[in-house]
Design an enzyme around this catalytic site. Structure first.
Site, PDB file in Angstrom:
ATOM      1  CE1 TYR A  82       3.706  -0.154  11.278  1.00 33.14           C
ATOM      2  CE2 TYR A  82       6.072  -0.087  10.934  1.00 33.14           C
ATOM      3  CZ  TYR A  82       4.819  -0.560  10.589  1.00 33.14           C
ATOM      4  OH  TYR A  82       4.691  -1.434   9.539  1.00 33.14           O
ATOM      5  CG  ASP A 111      -1.669  -2.089   7.849  1.00 36.40           C
ATOM      6  OD1 ASP A 111      -0.648  -1.898   8.538  1.00 36.40           O
ATOM      7  OD2 ASP A 111      -1.655  -2.141   6.609  1.00 36.40           O
ATOM      8  CG  HIS A 205       1.529  -4.174   6.327  1.00 38.23           C
ATOM      9  ND1 HIS A 205       1.446  -3.081   7.139  1.00 38.23           N
ATOM     10  CD2 HIS A 205       2.831  -4.558   6.385  1.00 38.23           C
ATOM     11  CE1 HIS A 205       2.625  -2.812   7.670  1.00 38.23           C
ATOM     12  NE2 HIS A 205       3.495  -3.699   7.227  1.00 38.23           N
TER      13      HIS A 205
END
Ligand SMILES: Cc1cc2nc3c(=O)[nH]c(=O)nc-3n(C[C@H](O)[C@H](O)[C@H](O)COP(=O)(O)O)c2cc1C
Length: 329
Positions: A82, A111, A205
């Site tokens: 991330y 996402d 996700h």
């Protein structure tokens, strides 16, 4: 029919790494919430089974702990990133990833530039922040940080300003193949190809981000129809609800190189107490291997044999679609 399916080979190569089967452990945060052995249980089980684990940037153990948890120095993992608003922090994390020598590919999750609406998490109001390792990823989250849920706490600092042009910088920083996780449209698949990614990872996700976003299997069909060239240029992965060997084979027939599984491994890890895990890990047949890997492996082989194929390269759309629908894809 009338094909000798006595032997069946499920081995493959994923981003240059050998894998005993066309599935891998998807990156999922905070495995220690399920079991004190955390992600390292998964690392060991993956190593023994010859599978690849993708480590979450929000793991409950550190990059170095997973690197040291490998069963041999040759075992390689993938790292899921991330990107943080403070890019220097991301650089520091990636330096550790590279220095550990344990990782061979970088999966950038795109996402979740902001957090989806996760009502179950908010209701839970769990006080479990300490399981997040200081060194795993975001790492600066503490109990009492003021966040109203675990995931909100984890999302602190994640970049909402990440853009395609930065991919070259991540490739330069790591020297690793880059895969974009969270692709949900053909247009984005084409952009990933344009920006030089080695792979794309179709995913919504696990249905945890944007309500009504499409399941990855549908995105896969969209890609076949609108940009079939991406399958030649990049390795395509997917995840979300893969629970059976037949799910894996369907994805492969439609062009995926391999599929990820998140929750099945988390549940497997959580269900066996420490004693069971230790015992299982000591033996050559780990608990995860029994519970998930072996089950999946057997299902994959059964499906292949019943289709009359003996290696993954023989799979194609003709095995999942009627002639009519195959022609329109
Ligand atoms: C508890 C949990 C934590 C997750 N954490 C991450 C994460 O840290 N990074 C990420 O890219 N995806 C994360 N995911 C998404 C998974 O990688 C995967 O996309 C999703 O679970 C779908 O697969 P499944 O249906 O097999 O669980 C998480 C999913 C779950 C359920």
């Amino acid at each position: 029919m009338f094909i000798d399916v006595t032997n069946c080979d499920t081995t493959t190569t994923l981003l240059g790494l050998p894998s005993s089967s066309p599935f891998f452990i998807a990156p999922a945060a905070l495995a220690k919430l399920g079991h004190p052995g955390g992600e390292v249980n998964l690392t060991k089980a993956a190593g023994k089974a010859g599978l690849i684990q993708a480590m979450s940037n929000n793991a409950s153990q550190s990059i170095e702990e997973l690197a040291n948890g490998r069963v041999t120095p040759n075992q390689k993992l993938w790292f899921q990133l991330y990107v943080t608003t403070d890019r220097k922090k991301t650089e520091r994390v990636l330096k550790r990833v590279v220095d550990s020598g344990a990782f061979s590919a970088l999966f950038i999750t795109v996402d979740a530039p902001i957090l989806g609406k996760r009502e179950a998490d908010e209701r839970l109001k769990a006080e479990v922040m300490p399981v997040l390792s200081e060194t795993s990823g975001q790492g600066e989250v503490k109990s009492g940080s003021g966040a109203k849920s675990v995931t909100k706490a984890l999302a602190v600092g994640v970049a909402a300003d990440l853009v395609w042009e930065e991919i070259a910088y991540f490739k330069r920083l790591t020297g690793m193949p880059v895969v974009i996780k969270g692709i949900m449209t053909a247009e984005d698949a084409i952009l990933a190809m344009k920006y030089g990614c080695e792979g794309i990872y179709l995913s919504n996700h696990g249905g945890r981000q944007l309500d009504t976003s499409p399941p990855a299997m549908l995105t896969l069909l969209e890609l076949r129809k609108h940009c079939p060239e991406v399958f030649e240029k990049m390795e395509v992965f997917l995840d979300g609800g893969v629970r059976r060997g037949t799910d894996v084979i369907k994805a492969l027939c439609l062009g995926c190189k391999a599929v990820g599984m998140g929750r099945p491994f988390l549940y497997a890890n959580a269900c066996y107490g420490e004693e069971g895990v230790s015992k299982a890990i000591e033996s050559s047949c780990s608990f995860l291997k029994v519970l998930t890997t072996l089950v999946m492996q057997e299902e994959i082989e059964t499906c292949m044999r019943l289709l009359g194929v003996t290696s993954l390269s023989q799979l194609g759309p003709e095995y999942v679609l009627s002639v009519q629908s195959a022609l329109t894809l």
